[in-house]
Design an enzyme around this catalytic site. Structure first.
Site, PDB file in Angstrom:
ATOM      1  N   ASP A  29      87.939  45.430  -5.232  1.00 29.54           N
ATOM      2  CA  ASP A  29      86.589  45.408  -5.802  1.00 29.54           C
ATOM      3  C   ASP A  29      85.752  44.322  -5.144  1.00 29.54           C
ATOM      4  O   ASP A  29      86.262  43.242  -4.813  1.00 29.54           O
ATOM      5  CB  ASP A  29      86.652  45.124  -7.310  1.00 29.54           C
ATOM      6  CG  ASP A  29      87.176  46.306  -8.090  1.00 29.54           C
ATOM      7  OD1 ASP A  29      87.123  47.427  -7.577  1.00 29.54           O
ATOM      8  OD2 ASP A  29      87.641  46.093  -9.218  1.00 29.54           O
ATOM      9  N   ASP A  30      84.468  44.594  -5.008  1.00 33.09           N
ATOM     10  CA  ASP A  30      83.509  43.594  -4.518  1.00 33.09           C
ATOM     11  C   ASP A  30      83.953  42.982  -3.195  1.00 33.09           C
ATOM     12  O   ASP A  30      83.799  41.793  -2.953  1.00 33.09           O
ATOM     13  CB  ASP A  30      83.297  42.477  -5.567  1.00 33.09           C
ATOM     14  CG  ASP A  30      82.890  43.045  -6.908  1.00 33.09           C
ATOM     15  OD1 ASP A  30      82.088  43.990  -6.924  1.00 33.09           O
ATOM     16  OD2 ASP A  30      83.372  42.549  -7.939  1.00 33.09           O
ATOM     17  N   CYS A  85      83.820  49.736 -10.514  1.00 31.85           N
ATOM     18  CA  CYS A  85      85.246  49.980 -10.273  1.00 31.85           C
ATOM     19  C   CYS A  85      85.786  51.302 -10.804  1.00 31.85           C
ATOM     20  O   CYS A  85      86.440  52.036 -10.073  1.00 31.85           O
ATOM     21  CB  CYS A  85      86.081  48.828 -10.790  1.00 31.85           C
ATOM     22  SG  CYS A  85      85.301  47.774 -11.985  1.00 31.85           S
ATOM     23  N   LYS A 139      95.181  46.540 -10.382  1.00 33.56           N
ATOM     24  CA  LYS A 139      94.218  46.954 -11.409  1.00 33.56           C
ATOM     25  C   LYS A 139      94.154  48.477 -11.536  1.00 33.56           C
ATOM     26  O   LYS A 139      93.985  49.183 -10.557  1.00 33.56           O
ATOM     27  CB  LYS A 139      92.852  46.392 -11.008  1.00 33.56           C
ATOM     28  CG  LYS A 139      91.700  46.844 -11.871  1.00 33.56           C
ATOM     29  CD  LYS A 139      90.431  46.190 -11.375  1.00 33.56           C
ATOM     30  CE  LYS A 139      89.205  46.766 -12.030  1.00 33.56           C
ATOM     31  NZ  LYS A 139      87.988  46.106 -11.573  1.00 33.56           N
ATOM     32  N   HIS A 141      92.274  50.430 -14.556  1.00 34.25           N
ATOM     33  CA  HIS A 141      90.897  50.614 -15.008  1.00 34.25           C
ATOM     34  C   HIS A 141      90.425  52.071 -15.008  1.00 34.25           C
ATOM     35  O   HIS A 141      89.269  52.374 -14.709  1.00 34.25           O
ATOM     36  CB  HIS A 141      89.943  49.741 -14.167  1.00 34.25           C
ATOM     37  CG  HIS A 141      88.721  49.326 -14.928  1.00 34.25           C
ATOM     38  ND1 HIS A 141      87.613  48.799 -14.330  1.00 34.25           N
ATOM     39  CD2 HIS A 141      88.445  49.378 -16.262  1.00 34.25           C
ATOM     40  CE1 HIS A 141      86.692  48.534 -15.243  1.00 34.25           C
ATOM     41  NE2 HIS A 141      87.195  48.876 -16.428  1.00 34.25           N
TER      42      HIS A 141
END
Length: 202
Positions: A29-30, A85, A139, A141
């Protein structure tokens, strides 16, 4: 005339299944284009003239292991993702735009009663059909309100990580930076608290 021994070796070689390549997919992410060493200050599809992408104060951010893995594998250099995400993960694992799976435009909050629909076949399920073992670290999610939404019900043989959008690398009791109450579903088990995730995952 060939000997029976040599014929046996030839038959065994012909019957051996083809060797499958190992697949390691990293989703971060990011993570900006310039956040890996092999992109910094180099000519690329995002920087065709090779302009400097770092300055003297910042320097090059060394990422030798990622650079090595990338040099030996396939790099997705022109891959469009969603700005959040859950929709990005949904698109990656289903191969479909998130609006077709019902994920987005926002992220899934840990106690919201939905996830990637069961009708969707996910990438790890396809990999298992091709004979792969599938494992996930990090992760998820993509839904956790019911154990049927969890990674091990969606094609992964094992999962070690967290189910929500963010988690502290050290105080992992909360679902967001270790500050909230532990609201992970009971089917997940106890959180590993006060243990750095790099050591926990290893």
């Amino acid at each position: 005339m060939a000997s029976p021994f040599l014929l046996g070796i030839a038959a065994a070689a012909a019957a051996a299944p083809p060797r499958r390549p190992h697949v390691l997919f990293i989703l971060a992410d990011d993570f900006g284009w310039n956040d890996v060493g092999y992109h910094q200050n180099n000519v690329s599809s995002a920087n065709p003239k090779g302009y400097p992408t770092t300055n003297a104060a910042a320097g090059i951010m060394p990422t030798p292991i990622i650079d090595s893995l990338a040099s030996e594998g396939v790099k997705l250099e022109n891959y469009y993702v969603q700005p959040l995400c859950s929709p990005t993960r949904s698109a990656l694992l289903t191969g479909r735009y998130p609006q077709h799976t019902g994920i987005g435009p926002d992220v899934i909050v840990i106690n919201w009663p939905y996830g990637v629909p069961a009708r969707e076949t996910l990438l790890p399920e396809r990999m298992k059909e091709a004979g792969y073992k599938t494992h996930m670290i990090g992760k998820w999610h993509l839904g956790a309100c019911d154990e049927r939404y969890l990674p091990t019900y969606r094609g992964f043989d094992s999962f070690l990580g967290y189910l929500s959008g963010a988690q502290s690398y050290y105080a992992s009791a909360g679902d967001r930076n270790g500050t909230g109450a532990n609201i992970l579903p009971t089917c997940v088990g106890d959180s590993a608290d006060h243990l750095y995730s790099s050591r926990f995952f290893a």
